[in-house]
Design an enzyme around this catalytic site. Structure first.
Site, short mmCIF file in Angstrom:
data_model
loop_
_atom_site.label_atom_id
_atom_site.label_comp_id
_atom_site.label_asym_id
_atom_site.label_seq_id
_atom_site.Cartn_x
_atom_site.Cartn_y
_atom_site.Cartn_z
N GLU A 52 42.46 17.73 -13.83
CA GLU A 52 43.05 16.48 -14.29
C GLU A 52 42.91 15.32 -13.44
OE1 GLU A 52 45.80 18.24 -17.87
OE2 GLU A 52 46.59 17.94 -15.74
C1 TNX Z 1 47.71 21.10 -18.08
S1 TNX Z 1 46.71 23.40 -16.88
C2 TNX Z 1 48.20 20.95 -16.75
C3 TNX Z 1 49.33 20.84 -16.22
C4 TNX Z 1 50.48 20.66 -17.22
C5 TNX Z 1 49.97 21.94 -18.32
C6 TNX Z 1 50.80 21.76 -19.65
C7 TNX Z 1 46.50 22.30 -15.64
C8 TNX Z 1 45.62 22.87 -14.81
N1 TNX Z 1 46.90 21.28 -15.72
O1 TNX Z 1 49.44 19.89 -15.38
O2 TNX Z 1 51.64 21.20 -16.61
O3 TNX Z 1 48.61 21.21 -19.02
O4 TNX Z 1 50.75 22.86 -20.35
#
Ligand code: TNX
Length: 532
Positions: A348
């Site tokens: 992300e």
């Molecule tokens: C996505 S999973 C994210 C996290 C969040 C999560 C909440 C991932 C690699 N990144 O930063 O905490 O969703 O479900």
């Protein structure tokens, strides 16, 4: 009326007689009917039974003193019996045998219950340890804790042969969104090692908090670790704390996998060291004002962040200071991490340009290699050139996992729709998120890593990991509620062969684990899919 009463009383007498008999003439079920999770590869019944009672001994080769000690402690806390060590005993004994040249697979074991002796044999100490965890699950009726003056625990005779399907069976705990002290992590390690989980991935940094001491960059914890989601005080592990977690896990044959999430999810670092902050160089098309505001001015620290949005922060990927920072962090943590992996995050990074992201990931991967570790990263890292020793953690996009495979890397399977422990069970669950799915117990159980995408085959898969993100998780009760019983289901997906798995069987077995969780005060979710 009277007759009924009489009939009732006689039935009650006969019935209690049956219970009495069954307690004293061997166990009620064959060994293959016991509620073992994860279900073993094979189980065969034999005649007779073994009784653990006063005078039962443990004998083992000296290399297995850790495993023998553990078994002793677990027997004591489950049965109240003090089972002593003694060499050269052949009856009324539990024997642990290390057999390095045997054909038993790595981490596998055999467990034979005969009337005079229980023998656990393994090729490695890890295998023996998992064998003792199976044995502990075979001990009957310890839940009521009403042992009487002469406690006896009978186990049906038979033979179990067992080994894991996947070498990596993991759980992740996000200690960044909410911080959990060392004792909470130890408690979790105790609970999950019973299900033969052998990796605990610690998500040690995120926008809301930096949770591990880095001696060369002290403000990371001092400033970056000072708060958490919701705005309460945060916390962090000193390097001594971290080493203690590593040591505790290692005793239970569990490897700690440290994660420093980069280049996104780094606001806590940017709040501590402004020189890492690029500001927003090229405001993305449609990027919301708050994202830009939060990144502030290039070279200046950002404000601390206690909300739960994702994807607004990035390290400055074009400054030399950033790579000094990344190298120091990777070096200091690698030096106190005996396990083979260093997780660089990589998810992300929505405000990092792809042309900056790719070289950043490749440099981070080189630094991980320089300090002797293998790189793990969330599936987005597959956009970069991965080393064949690297592992992409498939959480969102199977096409990223496939890109990693095409580069010769392996994948760790963590699809958010199946194994994200922070997802609610159903719409009424009082904590958790639901952006990926709601995940009832049967949904966490009824899937297989090899059928998610036709291009992801058994040989590409390192293992399975269940992450627990903690935006909504603040204490032990919350951790337990989201973890159990789902982790037991996922542990079976990771350990047991596909052909052995069956939802109805699991539902029956997990009900009996529920009794033990209850007696141990574990706050598990009473899924309506199970007759607890
Ligand atoms: C996505 S999973 C994210 C996290 C969040 C999560 C909440 C991932 C690699 N990144 O930063 O905490 O969703 O479900």
């Amino acid at each position: 009326m009277k007759l009924n009463n009489y009939l009732f009383k006689s039935f009650a007498l006969i019935f209690s007689g049956m219970i009495f008999l069954s307690c004293n003439s061997g166990p009620k079920a064959d060994l293959s009917q016991y509620a073992i999770i994860p279900i073993p590869v094979s189980m065969a019944d034999a005649d007779g039974y073994f009784t653990i009672k006063a005078g039962t001994k443990i004998t083992s080769s000296p290399e297995l003193s850790n495993e023998a000690q553990f078994l002793r402690q677990q027997l004591k806390s489950l049965t109240s019996l003090e089972v002593d060590f003694e060499e050269g005993v052949s009856e009324n004994v539990i024997e642990l045998v290390l057999s390095p040249n045997s054909v038993i697979p790595e981490e596998g074991y055999t467990l034979e219950v005969a009337s005079e002796k229980i023998t656990i044999t393994g090729k490695t100490a890890a295998g023996i340890f998992w064998g003792t965890q199976t044995l502990v699950q075979l001990i009957p009726s310890v839940e009521n804790r009403d042992f009487g003056p002469n406690p006896q625990f009978t186990i049906a005779a038979g033979m179990i042969e067992d080994h894991p399907e996947y070498e990596y069976r993991g759980m992740m705990l996000d200690v960044a969104r909410h911080f959990f002290p060392v004792d909470e992590v130890k408690h979790l390690i105790d609970q999950i090692s019973k299900y033969k989980i052998n990796h605990l991935h610690l998500h040690l940094s995120d926008d809301q908090g930096w949770r591990i001491e880095i001696k060369s960059w002290p403000l990371l914890t001092e400033i970056g670790g000072s708060t958490q989601v919701g705005g309460e005080a945060g916390g962090y592990y000193t390097q001594e704390d971290y080493k203690e977690i590593v040591r505790y896990a290692m005793e239970r044959h569990m490897t700690i996998v440290p994660e420093i999430d980069m280049p996104g999810h780094t606001n806590s670092a940017l709040a501590a060291y402004g020189e890492l902050n690029p500001g927003i160089k090229v405001p993305e098309e449609g990027a919301v004002a708050t994202e830009r505001t939060r990144m502030g001015v290039a070279g200046q620290p950002t404000p601390l962040y206690t909300g739960t949005e994702v994807g607004f922060s990035t390290l400055d990927t074009n400054r030399p200071e950033t790579y000094q920072f990344v190298e120091d962090v990777i070096r200091e943590i690698s030096e106190i991490t005996p396990g083979p992996f260093f997780h660089i995050g990589g998810d992300e990074s929505h405000v990092t340009e792809m042309e900056d992201y790719i070289p950043f990931i490749e440099k981070a991967q080189d630094l991980v290699t320089k300090y002797g570790k293998r790189t793990l990263g969330w599936d987005e890292v597959a956009h970069a050139q991965l080393l064949p020793t690297s592992v992409a953690q498939y959480w969102a996009k199977s096409e990223n996992a496939v890109m990693a495979i095409e580069q010769g890397a392996k994948v760790l399977i963590s699809p958010a729709t199946k194994v994200y422990l922070d997802m609610k069970y159903d719409s009424t669950t009082h904590i958790g998120l639901s952006w990926a799915a709601t995940i009832e117990l049967d949904e966490a159980y009824n899937w297989d890593p090899t059928t998610l995408d036709e291009k992801i085959k058994r040989e590409h898969i390192l293992g399975v990991e269940a992450p627990l993100w903690t935006e909504t998780v603040t204490n032990r009760d919350d951790i337990e509620f989201l973890t159990f019983p789902r982790l037991a289901a996922i542990a079976e997906v990771a350990w047991s062969p596909k052909e052995k798995r069956d939802w109805n069987s699991f539902a029956n077995r997990v009900a009996r684990h529920g009794k033990r969780w209850e007696s141990e005060g574990i706050n598990f979710y009473r899924s309506p899919k199970v007759d607890w």
